[in-house]
Motif scaffolding. Structure first.
Motif, PDB file in Angstrom:
ATOM      1  N   PRO A  98       0.831  -1.208   0.000  1.00  0.00           N
ATOM      2  CA  PRO A  98       0.000   0.000   0.000  1.00  0.00           C
ATOM      3  C   PRO A  98       0.866   1.259   0.000  1.00  0.00           C
ATOM      4  N   ARG A  99       0.460   2.222  -0.802  1.00  0.00           N
ATOM      5  CA  ARG A  99       1.203   3.467  -0.923  1.00  0.00           C
ATOM      6  C   ARG A  99       0.872   4.380   0.249  1.00  0.00           C
ATOM      7  N   PRO A 100       1.891   5.083   0.739  1.00  0.00           N
ATOM      8  CA  PRO A 100       1.591   6.081   1.777  1.00  0.00           C
ATOM      9  C   PRO A 100       0.837   7.248   1.146  1.00  0.00           C
ATOM     10  N   SER A 101       0.015   7.889   1.931  1.00  0.00           N
ATOM     11  CA  SER A 101      -0.733   9.043   1.407  1.00  0.00           C
ATOM     12  C   SER A 101       0.221  10.223   1.266  1.00  0.00           C
ATOM     13  N   PRO A 102      -0.051  11.113   0.318  1.00  0.00           N
ATOM     14  CA  PRO A 102       0.799  12.302   0.174  1.00  0.00           C
ATOM     15  C   PRO A 102       0.844  13.133   1.454  1.00  0.00           C
ATOM     16  N   GLU A 103      -0.256  13.113   2.199  1.00  0.00           N
ATOM     17  CA  GLU A 103      -0.307  13.889   3.444  1.00  0.00           C
ATOM     18  C   GLU A 103       0.684  13.354   4.469  1.00  0.00           C
ATOM     19  N   SER A 104       0.924  12.031   4.488  1.00  0.00           N
ATOM     20  CA  SER A 104       1.830  11.473   5.483  1.00  0.00           C
ATOM     21  C   SER A 104       3.262  11.928   5.239  1.00  0.00           C
ATOM     22  N   ALA A 105       3.636  12.180   3.986  1.00  0.00           N
ATOM     23  CA  ALA A 105       4.983  12.675   3.688  1.00  0.00           C
ATOM     24  C   ALA A 105       5.142  14.095   4.208  1.00  0.00           C
ATOM     25  N   ALA A 106       4.079  14.888   4.127  1.00  0.00           N
ATOM     26  CA  ALA A 106       4.151  16.262   4.618  1.00  0.00           C
ATOM     27  C   ALA A 106       4.252  16.311   6.133  1.00  0.00           C
ATOM     28  N   LEU A 107       3.714  15.306   6.809  1.00  0.00           N
ATOM     29  CA  LEU A 107       3.734  15.283   8.268  1.00  0.00           C
ATOM     30  C   LEU A 107       5.012  14.678   8.826  1.00  0.00           C
ATOM     31  N   LYS A 108       5.725  13.888   8.031  1.00  0.00           N
ATOM     32  CA  LYS A 108       6.928  13.219   8.512  1.00  0.00           C
ATOM     33  C   LYS A 108       8.040  14.247   8.714  1.00  0.00           C
ATOM     34  N   PRO A 109       8.670  14.230   9.884  1.00  0.00           N
ATOM     35  CA  PRO A 109       9.736  15.210  10.109  1.00  0.00           C
ATOM     36  C   PRO A 109      10.956  14.868   9.250  1.00  0.00           C
ATOM     37  N   THR A 110      11.389  15.840   8.482  1.00  0.00           N
ATOM     38  CA  THR A 110      12.611  15.703   7.695  1.00  0.00           C
ATOM     39  C   THR A 110      13.442  16.948   7.944  1.00  0.00           C
ATOM     40  N   ALA A 111      14.674  16.911   7.521  1.00  0.00           N
ATOM     41  CA  ALA A 111      15.531  18.078   7.697  1.00  0.00           C
ATOM     42  C   ALA A 111      14.939  19.278   6.981  1.00  0.00           C
ATOM     43  N   LEU A 112      14.393  19.079   5.790  1.00  0.00           N
ATOM     44  CA  LEU A 112      13.805  20.177   5.031  1.00  0.00           C
ATOM     45  C   LEU A 112      12.586  20.733   5.747  1.00  0.00           C
ATOM     46  N   ASN A 113      11.683  19.850   6.232  1.00  0.00           N
ATOM     47  CA  ASN A 113      10.497  20.320   6.951  1.00  0.00           C
ATOM     48  C   ASN A 113      10.880  21.018   8.251  1.00  0.00           C
ATOM     49  N   SER A 114      11.911  20.520   8.922  1.00  0.00           N
ATOM     50  CA  SER A 114      12.344  21.128  10.186  1.00  0.00           C
ATOM     51  C   SER A 114      12.865  22.528   9.943  1.00  0.00           C
ATOM     52  N   ARG A 115      13.635  22.713   8.846  1.00  0.00           N
ATOM     53  CA  ARG A 115      14.143  24.041   8.535  1.00  0.00           C
ATOM     54  C   ARG A 115      13.005  24.987   8.203  1.00  0.00           C
TER      55      ARG A 115
END
Length: 167
Positions: free
Chosen positions: A146-163
């Motif tokens: 099953p594919r992750p939803s696009p929304e879950s990628a936006a919620l996952k903490p990454t270095a880019l999202n943290s910045r």
């Protein structure tokens, strides 16, 4: 140790798969055009028709992982070449059922030999039958997960999202 949850750099895998897919597509497409007068995209749709029997454009789109609009245009071209026909769908008057013509069935059979020959030229020098089977199993597993939803990628903490959050 199961490492599927470990952070892995998947870009080299992605890059290799996409480059290989492009190279394979171009090689197989060239052979099909030369020997059968048929582009690979149309051949792929016809193979789906051959395997499913009477089906809808929607079914072809789903099988090929393309849009219904793209599948519809593809089938228009296949039909214009005389390789398939449409008939009313008795179960749903809003759609039609597609079937390969006798000529379409013949071209698919001829195409199978061409495709298998070209793919053997690429894979046989690099993989044993067992390795090819393992590769198919692994890729099939990835495609069926099953594919992750696009929304879950936006919620996952990454270095880019943290910045972005800090700015």
């Amino acid at each position: 140790m199961d490492t599927r949850t470990d952070q892995t750099d998947f870009y080299p895998l992605f890059s290799t798969l996409t480059r290989l897919e492009t190279e394979l597509w171009d090689a197989v497409d060239a052979r099909l055009r030369q020997e059968c007068g048929l582009p690979l995209g149309r051949y792929e749709a016809m193979v789906v028709l051959a395997s499913l029997g009477a089906c809808r454009v929607f079914d072809i789109a789903a099988a090929l992982s393309i849009t219904v609009g793209g599948a519809s245009k593809l089938i228009d071209r296949v039909e214009a070449a005389g390789y398939c026909s449409r008939k009313m769908n008795p179960g749903d008057r809003r759609s039609s059922l597609l079937e390969l013509s006798a000529e379409g069935t013949s071209v698919v059979e001829q195409g199978r030999h061409v495709v298998e020959d070209e793919l053997a030229r690429w894979f046989a020098p690099a993989l044993t039958r067992q390795e090819a089977g393992t590769l198919l199993d692994l890729l099939s597993r990835v495609r069926s997960t099953p594919r992750p939803s696009p929304e879950s990628a936006a919620l996952k903490p990454t270095a880019l999202n943290s910045r972005k959050a800090v700015q």
